[in-house]
Design an enzyme around this catalytic site. Structure first.
Site, mmCIF file in Angstrom:
data_model
loop_
_atom_site.group_PDB
_atom_site.id
_atom_site.type_symbol
_atom_site.label_atom_id
_atom_site.label_comp_id
_atom_site.label_asym_id
_atom_site.label_seq_id
_atom_site.Cartn_x
_atom_site.Cartn_y
_atom_site.Cartn_z
ATOM 1 N N GLY A 134 -6.982 -0.856 -2.169
ATOM 2 C CA GLY A 134 -6.003 -1.920 -2.370
ATOM 3 C C GLY A 134 -4.983 -1.578 -3.437
ATOM 4 O O GLY A 134 -4.616 -0.405 -3.631
ATOM 5 N N HIS A 172 -17.218 -0.370 6.440
ATOM 6 C CA HIS A 172 -17.002 -0.589 5.002
ATOM 7 C C HIS A 172 -16.524 -2.018 4.758
ATOM 8 O O HIS A 172 -17.001 -2.715 3.867
ATOM 9 C CB HIS A 172 -15.966 0.429 4.498
ATOM 10 C CG HIS A 172 -15.375 0.119 3.157
ATOM 11 N ND1 HIS A 172 -14.365 -0.811 2.975
ATOM 12 C CD2 HIS A 172 -15.668 0.585 1.927
ATOM 13 C CE1 HIS A 172 -14.058 -0.879 1.697
ATOM 14 N NE2 HIS A 172 -14.827 -0.048 1.038
ATOM 15 N N ASN A 173 -15.590 -2.456 5.579
ATOM 16 C CA ASN A 173 -15.051 -3.803 5.374
ATOM 17 C C ASN A 173 -16.064 -4.877 5.741
ATOM 18 O O ASN A 173 -16.105 -5.938 5.113
ATOM 19 C CB ASN A 173 -13.757 -3.985 6.168
ATOM 20 C CG ASN A 173 -12.578 -3.386 5.428
ATOM 21 O OD1 ASN A 173 -12.736 -2.384 4.738
ATOM 22 N ND2 ASN A 173 -11.406 -3.981 5.558
ATOM 23 N N ASP A 221 11.246 3.008 5.309
ATOM 24 C CA ASP A 221 10.906 1.593 5.451
ATOM 25 C C ASP A 221 12.176 0.899 5.937
ATOM 26 O O ASP A 221 13.281 1.324 5.577
ATOM 27 C CB ASP A 221 10.490 1.027 4.075
ATOM 28 C CG ASP A 221 9.881 -0.354 4.176
ATOM 29 O OD1 ASP A 221 8.641 -0.469 4.189
ATOM 30 O OD2 ASP A 221 10.649 -1.354 4.238
ATOM 31 N N MET A 246 0.825 -1.211 0.000
ATOM 32 C CA MET A 246 0.000 0.000 0.000
ATOM 33 C C MET A 246 0.861 1.264 0.000
ATOM 34 O O MET A 246 0.701 2.142 -0.841
ATOM 35 C CB MET A 246 -0.907 0.017 1.245
ATOM 36 C CG MET A 246 -2.050 -0.958 1.191
ATOM 37 S SD MET A 246 -3.263 -0.565 -0.085
ATOM 38 C CE MET A 246 -4.116 0.840 0.644
ATOM 39 N N GLY A 247 1.805 1.344 0.959
ATOM 40 C CA GLY A 247 2.583 2.563 1.134
ATOM 41 C C GLY A 247 3.381 2.947 -0.104
ATOM 42 O O GLY A 247 3.455 4.124 -0.473
ATOM 43 N N LYS A 275 -14.195 2.762 8.187
ATOM 44 C CA LYS A 275 -13.505 1.739 7.375
ATOM 45 C C LYS A 275 -13.893 0.330 7.840
ATOM 46 O O LYS A 275 -14.042 -0.590 7.034
ATOM 47 C CB LYS A 275 -11.984 1.937 7.462
ATOM 48 C CG LYS A 275 -11.163 0.922 6.671
ATOM 49 C CD LYS A 275 -11.408 1.056 5.192
ATOM 50 C CE LYS A 275 -10.537 0.245 4.266
ATOM 51 N NZ LYS A 275 -9.917 -0.955 4.662
ATOM 52 N N GLU A 309 -18.057 -5.184 2.821
ATOM 53 C CA GLU A 309 -17.240 -5.912 1.830
ATOM 54 C C GLU A 309 -17.395 -7.431 2.024
ATOM 55 O O GLU A 309 -17.554 -8.173 1.048
ATOM 56 C CB GLU A 309 -15.790 -5.464 2.039
ATOM 57 C CG GLU A 309 -14.776 -5.887 1.028
ATOM 58 C CD GLU A 309 -13.398 -5.276 1.394
ATOM 59 O OE1 GLU A 309 -13.199 -4.089 1.130
ATOM 60 O OE2 GLU A 309 -12.545 -5.995 1.942
ATOM 61 N N TYR A 310 -17.341 -7.878 3.286
ATOM 62 C CA TYR A 310 -17.504 -9.318 3.562
ATOM 63 C C TYR A 310 -18.851 -9.810 3.030
ATOM 64 O O TYR A 310 -18.936 -10.853 2.380
ATOM 65 C CB TYR A 310 -17.479 -9.591 5.078
ATOM 66 C CG TYR A 310 -16.130 -9.685 5.732
ATOM 67 C CD1 TYR A 310 -15.167 -8.705 5.568
ATOM 68 C CD2 TYR A 310 -15.822 -10.753 6.565
ATOM 69 C CE1 TYR A 310 -13.948 -8.776 6.209
ATOM 70 C CE2 TYR A 310 -14.602 -10.844 7.215
ATOM 71 C CZ TYR A 310 -13.675 -9.842 7.025
ATOM 72 O OH TYR A 310 -12.462 -9.921 7.664
ATOM 73 N N SER A 337 -9.169 2.822 1.417
ATOM 74 C CA SER A 337 -9.690 1.691 0.642
ATOM 75 C C SER A 337 -9.260 1.788 -0.814
ATOM 76 O O SER A 337 -9.109 2.884 -1.349
ATOM 77 C CB SER A 337 -11.218 1.662 0.711
ATOM 78 O OG SER A 337 -11.711 0.537 0.021
#
Ligand SMILES: O=C(O)[C@H](O)[C@@H](O)[C@H](O)[C@H](O)COP(=O)(O)O
Length: 298
Positions: A117, A172-173, A32, A13-14, A169, A176-177, A115
């Site tokens: 991905g 939201h997830n 990192d 993601m980052g 979030k 999503e499930y 969100s």
């Protein structure tokens, strides 16, 4: 207005977020532990590289211990007037606790649900933000570079105080499930009825436009079937990283019925069982009370 930030965590993601931010005109100093992707050797170097009047550091590392560790370090390095942005999938209560600790030192805290991905680099990231209005305002250029193009309110919300971003979030997830489970069950039924439905992939693809159930998740389902029409290359094992459990916990806490999301969560647990002890027990009971047939273990 903030136009240069630090970004900690340059994983899946980052790393993409760093690219999108830079493409959007935001200066990013990334850190990192892997030197090959990092812009600076240490977190202290990252803080030193930022504009000193207001240092803003976005944390994008896995939720739980890794995030806690980075936030501990930032609490020591940063000082009054600086802002920490927690962009991982942290639990909203942890955000509230952490924000209170940092507030004692005058450090602001924003929790951001991110969100999108791996597609976020090109499509933009949906952003749900919790925290103080002044902090959100200061960081708006950063949010604008990350969110999808189009009206701000369609890809960004300042949902409330600290915790609201990750609460949004989490819900939201949970959704999503439930959505994924519904598409998956529909897929299974279509595939099971092979004497009637001869083109499963085509049927789902035809739902992509015009129908009531068209969506991005459906598009991804169609894409997966294109790559592997019978999903033969995959095992039926599905992981979860906690957000669904938290959503169900909240439903219990708030006495809000969440039958679909709970069922979708439990379906994932079931996916990890080779054999179900519960279904063995049901078979045993039917045999006990009714003498019904059972199958022997292989
Ligand atoms: O909105 C998103 O971009 C996704 O939801 C993202 O946050 C991640 O892929 C999930 O956290 C996976 O969650 P599970 O591992 O619980 O399915």
């Amino acid at each position: 207005m903030v136009t240069h930030i630090g970004l900690v965590g340059l994983g899946k993601m980052g790393n993409n977020m760093r690219s999108r931010l830079r493409n959007g005109g935001i200066e990013v100093t990334g850190f990192d532990p892997r030197p090959e992707v990092s812009d600076v050797p240490t977190l202290a170097d990252l803080a030193a590289a930022l504009p000193q009047d207001k240092r803003v550091v976005w944390v994008m590392v896995p939720a739980g211990e890794p995030t806690r560790g980075v936030l501990d370090q930032l609490a020591d390095i940063l000082s009054e007037g600086d802002i920490v942005i927690e962009g991982g999938n942290s639990h909203y209560v942890e955000d509230q606790e952490r924000a209170a600790e940092l507030a004692e030192k005058g450090i602001g805290y924003l929790d951001v649900g991110v969100s999108g991905g791996v597609w976020g680099l090109d499509n933009g990231y949906g952003l749900m933000v919790g925290g103080a209005a002044a902090d959100v305002e200061a960081v708006l250029p950063v949010f604008d570079a990350l969110r999808p193009e189009g009206p701000r309110e369609e890809g960004f919300v300042h949902a409330g105080g600290v915790g609201a971003g990750h609460y949004a979030k989490m819900v939201h997830n949970g959704i999503e499930y439930g959505l994924m489970q519904a598409y998956a069950e529909g897929y299974e039924l279509l595939a099971a009825k092979s004497d009637v439905i001869t083109d499963v992939h085509g049927t789902m693809r035809a739902w992509s436009r015009g129908t009531v159930v068209r969506s991005w998740l459906l598009d991804l389902m169609v894409k997966a079937l294109e790559q592997d029409p019978k999903l033969a290359l995959l095992d039926d094992w599905v992981d979860d990283s906690g957000e669904g459990r938290w959503t169900v916990d909240e439903g219990i806490d708030m006495a809000v019925p969440l039958p679909v999301i709970s069922a979708a969560l439990f379906a994932r647990f079931a996916s990890r069982q080779e054999q179900s002890p519960a279904m063995k027990a049901v078979a045993a009971l039917r045999q006990q009370f009714g003498g019904h047939a059972v199958k022997s273990a292989e």
